[in-house]
Write a protein that holds these residues in place. Structure first.
Motif, mmCIF file in Angstrom:
data_model
loop_
_atom_site.group_PDB
_atom_site.id
_atom_site.type_symbol
_atom_site.label_atom_id
_atom_site.label_comp_id
_atom_site.label_asym_id
_atom_site.label_seq_id
_atom_site.Cartn_x
_atom_site.Cartn_y
_atom_site.Cartn_z
ATOM 1 N N UNK A 208 0.817 -1.217 0.000
ATOM 2 C CA UNK A 208 0.000 0.000 0.000
ATOM 3 C C UNK A 208 0.851 1.268 0.000
ATOM 4 N N UNK A 209 2.165 1.123 -0.154
ATOM 5 C CA UNK A 209 3.018 2.284 -0.358
ATOM 6 C C UNK A 209 3.630 2.905 0.874
ATOM 7 N N UNK A 210 3.632 2.201 2.014
ATOM 8 C CA UNK A 210 4.233 2.739 3.234
ATOM 9 C C UNK A 210 5.707 2.355 3.325
ATOM 10 N N UNK A 211 6.461 3.113 4.112
ATOM 11 C CA UNK A 211 7.827 2.753 4.492
ATOM 12 C C UNK A 211 7.735 1.973 5.794
ATOM 13 N N UNK A 212 8.327 0.770 5.830
ATOM 14 C CA UNK A 212 8.094 -0.166 6.929
ATOM 15 C C UNK A 212 9.342 -0.365 7.778
ATOM 16 N N UNK A 213 9.191 -0.168 9.081
ATOM 17 C CA UNK A 213 10.215 -0.454 10.076
ATOM 18 C C UNK A 213 9.732 -1.620 10.934
ATOM 19 N N UNK A 214 10.657 -2.466 11.369
ATOM 20 C CA UNK A 214 10.290 -3.590 12.234
ATOM 21 C C UNK A 214 11.302 -3.733 13.366
ATOM 22 N N UNK A 215 10.843 -4.376 14.457
ATOM 23 C CA UNK A 215 11.764 -4.854 15.487
ATOM 24 C C UNK A 215 11.657 -6.366 15.559
ATOM 25 N N UNK A 216 12.772 -7.009 15.864
ATOM 26 C CA UNK A 216 12.824 -8.457 16.071
ATOM 27 C C UNK A 216 14.055 -8.759 16.909
ATOM 28 N N UNK A 217 14.163 -10.027 17.367
ATOM 29 C CA UNK A 217 15.158 -10.333 18.387
ATOM 30 C C UNK A 217 16.436 -11.002 17.958
ATOM 31 N N UNK A 218 16.579 -11.363 16.672
ATOM 32 C CA UNK A 218 17.862 -11.927 16.233
ATOM 33 C C UNK A 218 18.064 -11.651 14.747
ATOM 34 N N UNK A 219 19.276 -11.893 14.286
ATOM 35 C CA UNK A 219 19.629 -11.530 12.910
ATOM 36 C C UNK A 219 18.896 -12.363 11.871
ATOM 37 N N UNK A 220 18.618 -13.627 12.196
ATOM 38 C CA UNK A 220 17.873 -14.477 11.262
ATOM 39 C C UNK A 220 16.484 -13.902 11.018
ATOM 40 N N UNK A 221 15.815 -13.507 12.087
ATOM 41 C CA UNK A 221 14.475 -12.939 11.952
ATOM 42 C C UNK A 221 14.510 -11.597 11.229
ATOM 43 N N UNK A 222 15.510 -10.786 11.550
ATOM 44 C CA UNK A 222 15.639 -9.490 10.882
ATOM 45 C C UNK A 222 15.873 -9.660 9.386
ATOM 46 N N UNK A 223 16.704 -10.635 9.023
ATOM 47 C CA UNK A 223 16.983 -10.886 7.605
ATOM 48 C C UNK A 223 15.719 -11.333 6.880
ATOM 49 N N UNK A 224 14.897 -12.143 7.548
ATOM 50 C CA UNK A 224 13.660 -12.592 6.909
ATOM 51 C C UNK A 224 12.711 -11.415 6.701
ATOM 52 N N UNK A 225 12.609 -10.562 7.699
ATOM 53 C CA UNK A 225 11.770 -9.360 7.558
ATOM 54 C C UNK A 225 12.246 -8.490 6.394
ATOM 55 N N UNK A 226 13.548 -8.385 6.257
ATOM 56 C CA UNK A 226 14.122 -7.624 5.148
ATOM 57 C C UNK A 226 13.729 -8.245 3.810
ATOM 58 N N UNK A 227 13.719 -9.574 3.753
ATOM 59 C CA UNK A 227 13.365 -10.260 2.510
ATOM 60 C C UNK A 227 11.902 -10.048 2.127
ATOM 61 N N UNK A 228 11.064 -9.725 3.111
ATOM 62 C CA UNK A 228 9.654 -9.459 2.846
ATOM 63 C C UNK A 228 9.402 -8.014 2.415
ATOM 64 N N UNK A 229 10.444 -7.171 2.535
ATOM 65 C CA UNK A 229 10.303 -5.799 2.099
ATOM 66 C C UNK A 229 10.489 -4.740 3.160
ATOM 67 N N UNK A 230 10.783 -5.131 4.417
ATOM 68 C CA UNK A 230 10.986 -4.135 5.466
ATOM 69 C C UNK A 230 12.154 -3.219 5.108
#
Length: 370
Positions: A208-230
């Protein structure tokens, strides 16, 4: 002795028939109404996960129970799969009882095939493959649900995968978009970015055109969030998310925050918001009681909201489901949003599935399959 054989009628009608065989007599057909059919289903048995007492995952037991009673405005679904949600954990512990009139069994979403329709149901027919938002009862072989809470399976998604869609889609769309009015060009922060809610929120917000920030607890999870577009992934264990979002937004802050933590993050969330920022709290994993500086609300005209799906009445849920089908399902069909399924367990291993969820090692949704 009378032998009973069911001849399914199919179609969208509420008709079905019994064939009675009586020794020494001719065959005859008896027309059966939807009301009679509902009574017939009530007498049958199915397997379901029963919470035997409040406690840990070990209290979840697979038992034989009566089929759900089919009401005039409901459909009966043969469950293909259901998905775990944090609210089910609270119910298991005895702190989140089902709403009045809801199934006593856990399970807030499912996918499957319609086996019967109530007398007043239009638009659905026996044999339709669907997924549904539930008030309970998903951890079973069958579940009855108001027809307004039923969704078609999006094109390109398997029947099993679709079990992980209704709760996250309805939660995120109703809170982030319907209540908090996130729009294209705004910034959005979701805590627990690797959770079922988080992985869905990343995808739909980006679509929907937003800029997305996320929090997570380890690098594996952060990398996955990045792969989804975070766009920005913050390790909450090693970084100050307030400082990071201020840095990345040039000191402005976030427009909309979706929070599942509650008390522990409340002041930090307020400090992270932009002018006219909106905070929506949907969970209390970090506690329910907090003290805040009220003067932090005034200068930036901040809005704090809370929301839950399960306590809503059927009319409100049907409205949310309708909005999800209109606004979210096209994004799924277009390939912009997909369900993230981490692992599936047999229904009989519900306790093991919950041990995995409560370890916080998973990413996305965990399914149970009858």
């Amino acid at each position: 002795m009378i032998e009973e054989l069911l001849l399914p009628s199919g179609g969208r009608t509420s008709e079905s028939y019994y064939l009675f065989l009586s020794k020494g007599y001719n065959l005859f057909l008896l027309y059966q109404t939807a009301d009679c059919r509902a009574k017939r289903y009530k007498q049958r048995k199915m397997k379901a996960i029963v919470i035997t007492t409040g406690g840990g995952p070990e209290v979840l037991q697979l038992q034989q129970v009566e089929d759900p009673e089919l009401k005039d405005d409901e459909v009966l679904i043969k469950v293909e799969a259901t998905a775990l949600n944090r609210a089910d954990t609270l119910q298991r512990k005895g702190s989140y009882p089902p709403p009045k009139g809801a199934s006593p069994y856990p399970g807030l979403e499912c996918s499957g095939t319609i086996q019967a329709v109530g007398e007043n149901v239009l638009g659905w027919r026996v044999g339709d493959q669907v997924c549904a938002l539930l008030s309970g009862g998903g951890y079973a072989e069958k579940v009855a649900v108001p027809a307004g809470q039923v969704l078609p399976i999006p094109l390109g998604i398997s029947l099993k995968e679709a079990a992980g869609l209704p709760e996250v889609a309805c939660t995120v769309w109703s809170t982030v978009f319907m209540m908090s009015r996130l729009s294209a060009g705004e910034t959005f922060l979701v805590h627990g970015g690797s959770s079922g809610i988080g992985t869905f929120a990343i995808q739909i917000a980006k679509s929907k055109g937003a800029t997305v920030f996320v929090t997570a607890g380890n690098e594996k999870k952060l990398a996955f969030c990045k792969s989804l577009g975070a766009d920005l992934c913050i390790n909450y264990k090693t970084e100050d998310f307030v400082a990071r979002v201020k840095e990345e937004t040039g000191g402005k802050g976030i427009d909309v925050i979706l929070d599942c933590i509650g008390a522990a993050y409340l002041q930090q969330n307020l400090d992270s918001l932009n002018f006219d920022g909106r905070l929506c709290i949907i969970g209390l994993q970090g506690g329910a009681v907090a003290e805040i500086k009220l003067n932090s609300l005034f200068p930036k005209r901040l809005t704090v909201q809370g929301a839950a799906l399960r306590p809503r009445n059927p009319e409100n849920k049907a409205m949310v489901v309708n909005e999800v089908e209109k606004n979210v399902w096209p994004e799924i069909v277009a390939g912009k949003v997909k369900p993230i399924i981490y692992k599936s367990f047999p229904l009989s291993e519900a306790g093991e599935a919950y041990k995995l969820m409560e370890s916080n090692e998973h990413i996305g949704k965990i399914l149970l399959v009858p």
